[in-house]
Scaffold this motif. Structure first.
Motif, PDB file in Angstrom:
ATOM      1  N   THR A  75      -3.716   7.357   3.617  1.00 35.58           N
ATOM      2  CA  THR A  75      -2.619   7.043   4.535  1.00 35.58           C
ATOM      3  C   THR A  75      -2.252   8.289   5.331  1.00 35.58           C
ATOM      4  O   THR A  75      -1.931   9.320   4.746  1.00 35.58           O
ATOM      5  CB  THR A  75      -1.381   6.550   3.763  1.00 35.58           C
ATOM      6  OG1 THR A  75      -1.740   5.372   3.006  1.00 35.58           O
ATOM      7  CG2 THR A  75      -0.249   6.219   4.712  1.00 35.58           C
ATOM      8  N   GLY A  77      -0.236  11.064   7.389  1.00 37.98           N
ATOM      9  CA  GLY A  77       1.141  11.524   7.258  1.00 37.98           C
ATOM     10  C   GLY A  77       1.199  13.011   6.973  1.00 37.98           C
ATOM     11  O   GLY A  77       0.193  13.737   7.094  1.00 37.98           O
ATOM     12  N   SER A  88      -1.044  12.645   1.519  1.00 41.02           N
ATOM     13  CA  SER A  88       0.166  12.708   2.342  1.00 41.02           C
ATOM     14  C   SER A  88       1.373  12.230   1.550  1.00 41.02           C
ATOM     15  O   SER A  88       1.249  11.411   0.630  1.00 41.02           O
ATOM     16  CB  SER A  88       0.004  11.849   3.595  1.00 41.02           C
ATOM     17  OG  SER A  88      -0.117  10.481   3.263  1.00 41.02           O
ATOM     18  N   ARG A  89       2.534  12.729   1.943  1.00 40.12           N
ATOM     19  CA  ARG A  89       3.759  12.288   1.291  1.00 40.12           C
ATOM     20  C   ARG A  89       3.990  10.792   1.543  1.00 40.12           C
ATOM     21  O   ARG A  89       4.391  10.055   0.639  1.00 40.12           O
ATOM     22  CB  ARG A  89       4.939  13.094   1.813  1.00 40.12           C
ATOM     23  CG  ARG A  89       4.855  14.589   1.509  1.00 40.12           C
ATOM     24  CD  ARG A  89       6.067  15.321   2.044  1.00 40.12           C
ATOM     25  NE  ARG A  89       5.932  16.763   1.849  1.00 40.12           N
ATOM     26  CZ  ARG A  89       6.277  17.410   0.728  1.00 40.12           C
ATOM     27  NH1 ARG A  89       6.776  16.722  -0.290  1.00 40.12           N
ATOM     28  NH2 ARG A  89       6.127  18.714   0.629  1.00 40.12           N
ATOM     29  N   GLU A  90       3.727  10.360   2.757  1.00 44.44           N
ATOM     30  CA  GLU A  90       3.894   8.945   3.075  1.00 44.44           C
ATOM     31  C   GLU A  90       2.934   8.072   2.257  1.00 44.44           C
ATOM     32  O   GLU A  90       3.305   6.986   1.802  1.00 44.44           O
ATOM     33  CB  GLU A  90       3.665   8.710   4.560  1.00 44.44           C
ATOM     34  CG  GLU A  90       4.717   9.333   5.470  1.00 44.44           C
ATOM     35  CD  GLU A  90       4.490  10.819   5.715  1.00 44.44           C
ATOM     36  OE1 GLU A  90       5.280  11.410   6.470  1.00 44.44           O
ATOM     37  OE2 GLU A  90       3.505  11.381   5.160  1.00 44.44           O
ATOM     38  N   GLU A  94       3.964   5.221  -0.383  1.00 39.93           N
ATOM     39  CA  GLU A  94       3.507   3.844  -0.181  1.00 39.93           C
ATOM     40  C   GLU A  94       2.669   3.375  -1.360  1.00 39.93           C
ATOM     41  O   GLU A  94       2.760   2.216  -1.777  1.00 39.93           O
ATOM     42  CB  GLU A  94       2.708   3.741   1.115  1.00 39.93           C
ATOM     43  CG  GLU A  94       2.225   2.337   1.451  1.00 39.93           C
ATOM     44  CD  GLU A  94       3.369   1.369   1.709  1.00 39.93           C
ATOM     45  OE1 GLU A  94       3.106   0.151   1.717  1.00 39.93           O
ATOM     46  OE2 GLU A  94       4.517   1.820   1.901  1.00 39.93           O
TER      47      GLU A  94
END
Length: 222
Positions: A75, A77, A88-90, A94
């Motif tokens: 993902t 981010g 990624s943190r996102e 998620e």
């Protein structure tokens, strides 16, 4: 045995379906709260059935891990660490959210199974399928088949567990022999006593729950 809920089994099934349909749109915090409430209710109503829930979660461990890795690693981010640009943190947030969707759904399904006997579940299915009579569907026959299937699965699971000291392959061989023996005999009758129809106010609970969950998921706007 856990005390049965007062709601009609058909309404319980509808409430589960309504909740399941809105879980994917829930935030991470909301999912955590729903999961916590589900576990607490499970413990209060049927603490002895928590072992089944733990077993179900354990069987899903690789699927949950795969979901977390796929979302966390693919993902786009903000990178979690400069040395790990793929994470990624996102994506991690998620991935965790998607994991909680599955976990919450499993908790709610096991909760329904823990507080609702198999025969009552089948009665609920029969009530929900009744409108399909105009299409030629026979709810009684469908309900009977579901009852027989659920009873057979439950019996096979108990036989396969067997004695913990017996090797798995020995238990599996005994299970196959038992299945062949049972197939040659008549099936035991299944009690499908009619629980009637839900009370009028019970039919209001699924749409009210859907409205509340929808506002919880989308009330904040885009």
């Amino acid at each position: 045995m856990a005390p049965p809920l007062t709601l009609h089994p058909a309404v319980r099934i509808l409430l589960l379906l309504v909740t399941a349909s809105t879980l994917p749109a829930m935030s991470l915090t909301t999912l955590a709260v729903i999961g916590g409430l589900g576990l607490t209710t499970h413990w209060r109503l049927s603490a002895s059935a928590l072992d089944r829930l733990r077993g179900g979660l354990w069987r899903l461990r690789w699927l949950l891990l795969a979901i977390f890795v796929l979302y966390g690693g693919f993902t786009p981010g903000e990178p979690l660490l400069p040395a790990l640009p793929g994470l990624s943190r996102e994506g991690l947030a998620e991935g965790l959210r998607r994991m909680l969707v599955l976990v919450d759904l499993l908790v709610l399904v096991y909760l329904l199974l823990a507080v609702t006997p198999t025969t009552q579940l089948v009665v609920g299915v029969r009530v929900l399928l009744a409108p399909l009579r105009i299409l030629g569907v026979e709810p009684e026959r469908v309900g009977l088949r579901i009852a027989l299937a659920l009873e057979a699965v439950s019996g096979l699971q108990q036989r396969l567990r067997g004695d913990a000291g017996v090797p798995l392959w020995t238990r599996a061989a005994a299970l196959i022999e038992a299945v062949e023996r049972d197939a040659a005999t008549a099936a035991a009758p299944v009690d499908l006593s009619d629980a009637g129809l839900p009370r009028w106010w019970e039919w209001l609970l699924p749409p009210l729950l859907f409205a509340g969950l929808y506002l919880l998921a989308y009330g904040g706007g885009p």
